[in-house]
Each structure stands twice: as structure tokens, then as C-alpha cells.
Design an enzyme around this catalytic site. Structure first.
Site, short mmCIF file in Angstrom:
data_model
loop_
_atom_site.label_atom_id
_atom_site.label_comp_id
_atom_site.label_asym_id
_atom_site.label_seq_id
_atom_site.Cartn_x
_atom_site.Cartn_y
_atom_site.Cartn_z
N LYS A 13 3.90 -0.88 -7.64
CA LYS A 13 4.24 -2.29 -7.38
C LYS A 13 3.00 -3.16 -7.44
O LYS A 13 2.97 -4.18 -8.14
CB LYS A 13 4.92 -2.43 -6.00
CG LYS A 13 6.21 -1.63 -5.85
CD LYS A 13 6.86 -1.82 -4.50
CE LYS A 13 6.08 -1.32 -3.32
NZ LYS A 13 5.88 0.17 -3.29
N ARG A 87 12.52 -5.31 2.62
CA ARG A 87 12.61 -3.85 2.66
C ARG A 87 13.78 -3.36 3.50
O ARG A 87 13.98 -2.16 3.65
CB ARG A 87 11.33 -3.33 3.30
CG ARG A 87 10.45 -2.53 2.36
CD ARG A 87 9.13 -2.37 3.11
NE ARG A 87 8.32 -1.32 2.64
CZ ARG A 87 7.20 -1.53 1.93
NH1 ARG A 87 6.85 -2.72 1.55
NH2 ARG A 87 6.45 -0.51 1.62
N ARG A 126 -5.49 7.22 -5.16
CA ARG A 126 -5.61 5.76 -5.16
C ARG A 126 -6.88 5.30 -4.44
O ARG A 126 -7.24 5.81 -3.39
CB ARG A 126 -4.40 5.12 -4.46
CG ARG A 126 -4.64 3.62 -4.27
CD ARG A 126 -3.44 2.85 -3.90
NE ARG A 126 -2.75 3.38 -2.74
CZ ARG A 126 -1.55 2.98 -2.37
NH1 ARG A 126 -0.91 2.07 -3.07
NH2 ARG A 126 -0.97 3.49 -1.31
N ARG A 159 -6.72 4.17 1.48
CA ARG A 159 -5.85 3.70 2.56
C ARG A 159 -5.56 4.82 3.55
O ARG A 159 -5.32 5.96 3.16
CB ARG A 159 -4.53 3.15 1.97
CG ARG A 159 -4.60 1.66 1.78
CD ARG A 159 -3.46 1.11 1.00
NE ARG A 159 -2.12 1.48 1.49
CZ ARG A 159 -1.01 1.04 0.93
NH1 ARG A 159 -1.08 0.22 -0.10
NH2 ARG A 159 0.16 1.41 1.39
N ARG A 170 6.73 7.75 4.67
CA ARG A 170 6.99 6.48 3.96
C ARG A 170 8.12 6.66 2.95
O ARG A 170 8.96 5.77 2.77
CB ARG A 170 5.71 5.99 3.26
CG ARG A 170 4.71 5.38 4.24
CD ARG A 170 3.29 5.36 3.71
NE ARG A 170 3.14 4.54 2.53
CZ ARG A 170 2.12 4.65 1.68
NH1 ARG A 170 1.18 5.57 1.88
NH2 ARG A 170 2.03 3.87 0.64
P1 AP5 Z 1 0.18 1.09 -6.49
O1 AP5 Z 1 0.34 0.06 -7.53
O2 AP5 Z 1 -0.82 0.88 -5.41
O3 AP5 Z 1 1.62 1.46 -5.87
P2 AP5 Z 1 2.54 0.65 -4.84
O4 AP5 Z 1 3.94 0.78 -5.33
O5 AP5 Z 1 2.00 -0.70 -4.60
O6 AP5 Z 1 2.38 1.60 -3.59
P3 AP5 Z 1 2.13 1.22 -2.06
O7 AP5 Z 1 1.60 2.48 -1.43
O8 AP5 Z 1 1.30 -0.01 -1.91
O9 AP5 Z 1 3.57 0.94 -1.59
P4 AP5 Z 1 4.14 0.94 -0.18
O10 AP5 Z 1 5.40 0.28 -0.40
O11 AP5 Z 1 4.21 2.27 0.46
O12 AP5 Z 1 3.00 0.20 0.68
P5 AP5 Z 1 2.85 -1.29 1.21
O13 AP5 Z 1 1.42 -1.64 1.16
O14 AP5 Z 1 3.81 -2.17 0.53
O15 AP5 Z 1 -0.14 2.49 -7.24
C1 AP5 Z 1 -0.42 3.67 -6.50
C2 AP5 Z 1 -1.50 4.50 -7.26
O16 AP5 Z 1 -0.91 5.02 -8.46
C3 AP5 Z 1 -2.72 3.70 -7.70
O17 AP5 Z 1 -3.86 4.49 -7.59
C4 AP5 Z 1 -2.44 3.34 -9.19
O18 AP5 Z 1 -3.65 3.24 -9.93
C5 AP5 Z 1 -1.60 4.54 -9.63
N1 AP5 Z 1 -0.57 4.18 -10.60
C6 AP5 Z 1 0.23 3.09 -10.59
N2 AP5 Z 1 1.10 3.11 -11.63
C7 AP5 Z 1 0.85 4.26 -12.30
C8 AP5 Z 1 1.41 4.87 -13.47
N3 AP5 Z 1 2.41 4.28 -14.15
N4 AP5 Z 1 0.92 6.07 -13.88
C9 AP5 Z 1 -0.10 6.66 -13.19
N5 AP5 Z 1 -0.69 6.15 -12.09
C10 AP5 Z 1 -0.21 4.96 -11.64
O19 AP5 Z 1 3.29 -1.15 2.73
C11 AP5 Z 1 2.47 -0.45 3.66
C12 AP5 Z 1 3.15 -0.45 5.04
O20 AP5 Z 1 3.26 -1.80 5.52
C13 AP5 Z 1 4.57 0.10 5.07
O21 AP5 Z 1 4.60 1.51 5.19
C14 AP5 Z 1 5.12 -0.61 6.33
O22 AP5 Z 1 4.68 0.01 7.50
C15 AP5 Z 1 4.48 -1.98 6.23
N6 AP5 Z 1 5.34 -2.94 5.49
C16 AP5 Z 1 5.06 -3.50 4.28
N7 AP5 Z 1 6.07 -4.32 3.89
C17 AP5 Z 1 7.01 -4.27 4.87
C18 AP5 Z 1 8.28 -4.87 5.02
N8 AP5 Z 1 8.80 -5.71 4.10
N9 AP5 Z 1 8.99 -4.57 6.14
C19 AP5 Z 1 8.48 -3.73 7.10
N10 AP5 Z 1 7.28 -3.13 7.00
C20 AP5 Z 1 6.55 -3.40 5.89
MG MG Z 2 1.18 -1.73 -2.96
#
Ligand code: AP5
Ligand code: MG
Length: 217
Positions: A13, A87, A126, A159, A170
Site C-alpha cells: 500500500k 479498516r 522492509r 518497524r 496483523r
Molecule cells: P509496503 O508498501 O510497506 O506495504 P504496506 O501494504 O504499506 O504494509 P504495512 O505493513 O504498512 O501495512 P499495515 O496495514 O500492516 O500497516 P499500517 O502502517 O497501515 O511494502 C512492504 C515491503 O514489501 C516493503 O519493503 C516493500 O519494498 C516491499 N514490496 C512492496 N511491494 C512489493 C512487490 N510487489 N514485490 C516485492 N516487494 C514488495 O498500520 C500499522 C498499525 O497501525 C496497524 O497494525 C494498527 O495497529 C494501526 N492502524 C493503522 N490504520 C488503522 C486503522 N484504520 N484503524 C485502526 N488501526 C489502524
Molecule cells: Mg504501509
């Protein structure tokens, strides 16, 4: 353009959002990035969010909705890409209410699909920039200089919630609570599924192609 980008942890994402904002000029609003910034400067919200994030659960809806509605208001008229929000179905309902009030609407939801098994290696490799949020991978998307951000020279970090047991939680949270959000939008907005298991550039091409079709409809 106003887009929701959903998908499990590691679906890409954040990676794809950076490219979308470059192309469409909208603002990238990642609920996860905003929460991490709140934690970094030690706000009340950051403190409240800490334990939920570190265990891989969801931060309570009321805190998230207030935070994201505030961020959307600041985004202005150029539009936004919502990354990881809404979410839960409650968050989606609240988002709809806030958009109605502002006279705005979501154009589409992009659903990045990927198998749980692929997520693990993406998470352990990552690395992110603590200053600008740029996302790298030690094998798939290397910075020019090892462990240093290409954009601002900051040392990259790993992270806390990318440890295997937290990633497992997660993923569980995603399947139990967030997948339902896709169903919520299915009869309301275009829901575009993208195979996020492809190479990063191919995922970007697929997204741009789908959004291109949408704009010409
Ligand atoms: P990356 O682009 O970082 O992936 P991502 O989908 O953004 O993954 P996240 O871990 O950020 O998602 P998440 O939803 O768990 O975390 P968030 O920060 O939103 O890519 C990942 C890796 O893969 C990178 O190294 C990249 O280079 C590589 N990559 C990408 N695409 C690739 C491909 N096609 N091929 C190969 N490699 C690739 O949330 C964190 C926490 O915050 C949650 O757990 C929760 O506690 C809280 N939170 C956030 N939003 C909410 C909400 N709306 N409601 C309640 N709690 C929330
Ligand atoms: Mg992210």
C-alpha cells in the site's frame, strides 16, 4: 481523485501510494504513518495507540476516525489517497458521513490482493525512512547506498511491528476485521482488485491502467 487503498500488511500500500501521489498529485494519507508520527512526538493519541500497534491489533475506531477526518480536511481540494483507512465497517460508515457533510465522494477502492505466505519475507526485509516515510526492501527495492534514504540521507529503520509474531497477528486482524470493508463498498463504489504478488513496477502499471479506465468512463 479520492481513492481508498486496502490490502493486508505488506501488500504494498505505502509503496504504491508514493507512486500514485506523484502521478495524480493527491495527498497520501496513511493512518499507520500518521499514528507513527504521533508516537514519535509523544502525543496523547500516540500514547493511546502504542499498545494496539505493537501487538498487531487495531486502534479504537473513534480515535482513528477523528484523526483521519482531520487529515482529510487539511488535504484540500486536490484529493487524497487513503492508505489503510477505513479498516472496519464502523470506520467506513463514519468516513461516508464525513464525506457527505463535506460534499465529497470516493472514486474507487483499490484492493491489493496477496497471499499471507508472501507477506512474511516482505515484512522482514522492509526498511523505512523515519523522516519522509519512503519504503525500501533489502532485496526487492534497495536504496542507492546501503541503509540510507535516497531522498534525504537519513538512516533507514525497521518497524517494531514487523517481527514475525506481530505480523501473524496483523494478518489475523486483517482477515477478521478489514476484509469486511471490501464487502461494504462492493455495491456502492467501483472495487478494483489488483494482484499485488507481481513485481512492484507491474503492480503500479496495473493500478494506473485500471484508474485510467475509471477516469474515461
Ligand atoms: P509496503 O508498501 O510497506 O506495504 P504496506 O501494504 O504499506 O504494509 P504495512 O505493513 O504498512 O501495512 P499495515 O496495514 O500492516 O500497516 P499500517 O502502517 O497501515 O511494502 C512492504 C515491503 O514489501 C516493503 O519493503 C516493500 O519494498 C516491499 N514490496 C512492496 N511491494 C512489493 C512487490 N510487489 N514485490 C516485492 N516487494 C514488495 O498500520 C500499522 C498499525 O497501525 C496497524 O497494525 C494498527 O495497529 C494501526 N492502524 C493503522 N490504520 C488503522 C486503522 N484504520 N484503524 C485502526 N488501526 C489502524
Ligand atoms: Mg504501509
Amino acid at each position: 481523485m479520492r481513492i481508498i487503498l486496502l490490502g493486508p500488511p505488506g501488500a504494498g500500500k505505502g509503496t504504491q501510494c508514493k507512486r500514485l501521489v506523484e502521478k495524480y498529485g493527491a495527498v497520501h494519507l496513511s493512518s499507520g504513518d500518521i499514528l507513527r508520527a504521533e508516537r514519535a512526538i509523544g502525543t496523547e493519541l500516540g500514547k493511546k495507540a502504542q499498545n494496539y500497534m505493537d501487538s498487531g491489533g487495531l486502534v479504537p475506531d473513534d480515535l482513528i476516525v477523528a484523526m483521519m477526518v482531520g487529515a482529510m480536511k487539511k488535504a484540500g481540494k486536490g484529493g487524497f489517497i487513503l492508505d489503510g483507512f477505513p479498516r472496519t465497517v464502523v470506520q467506513a460508515e463514519e468516513l461516508d458521513r464525513a464525506l457527505d457533510k463535506a460534499g465529497e465522494k470516493i472514486d474507487a477502492l483499490l484492493n491489493l490482493q496477496i497471499d499471507d505466505a508472501v507477506v512474511a519475507s516482505r515484512m522482514t526485509g522492509r526498511r523505512s525512512c523515519p523522516k519522509c516515510g519512503a519504503v525500501y526492501h533489502i532485496e526487492n527495492l534497495k536504496p542507492r547506498v546501503n541503509n540510507v534514504c535516497d531522498r534525504d540521507g537519513m538512516e533507514l529503520m525497521q518497524r517494531k511491528d514487523d517481527q514475525p509474531e506481530v505480523v501473524a497477528n496483523r494478518l489475523k486482524t486483517y482477515h477478521e476485521q478489514t476484509e469486511q470493508v471490501i464487502g461494504y463498498y462492493e455495491n456502492k463504489k467501483p472495487v478494483i482488485s489488483i494482484d499485488a504478488g507481481m513485481e512492484i513496477d507491474d503492480v503500479t502499471k496495473a493500478i494506473f491502467a485500471e484508474l485510467g479506465k475509471l477516469k474515461t468512463k
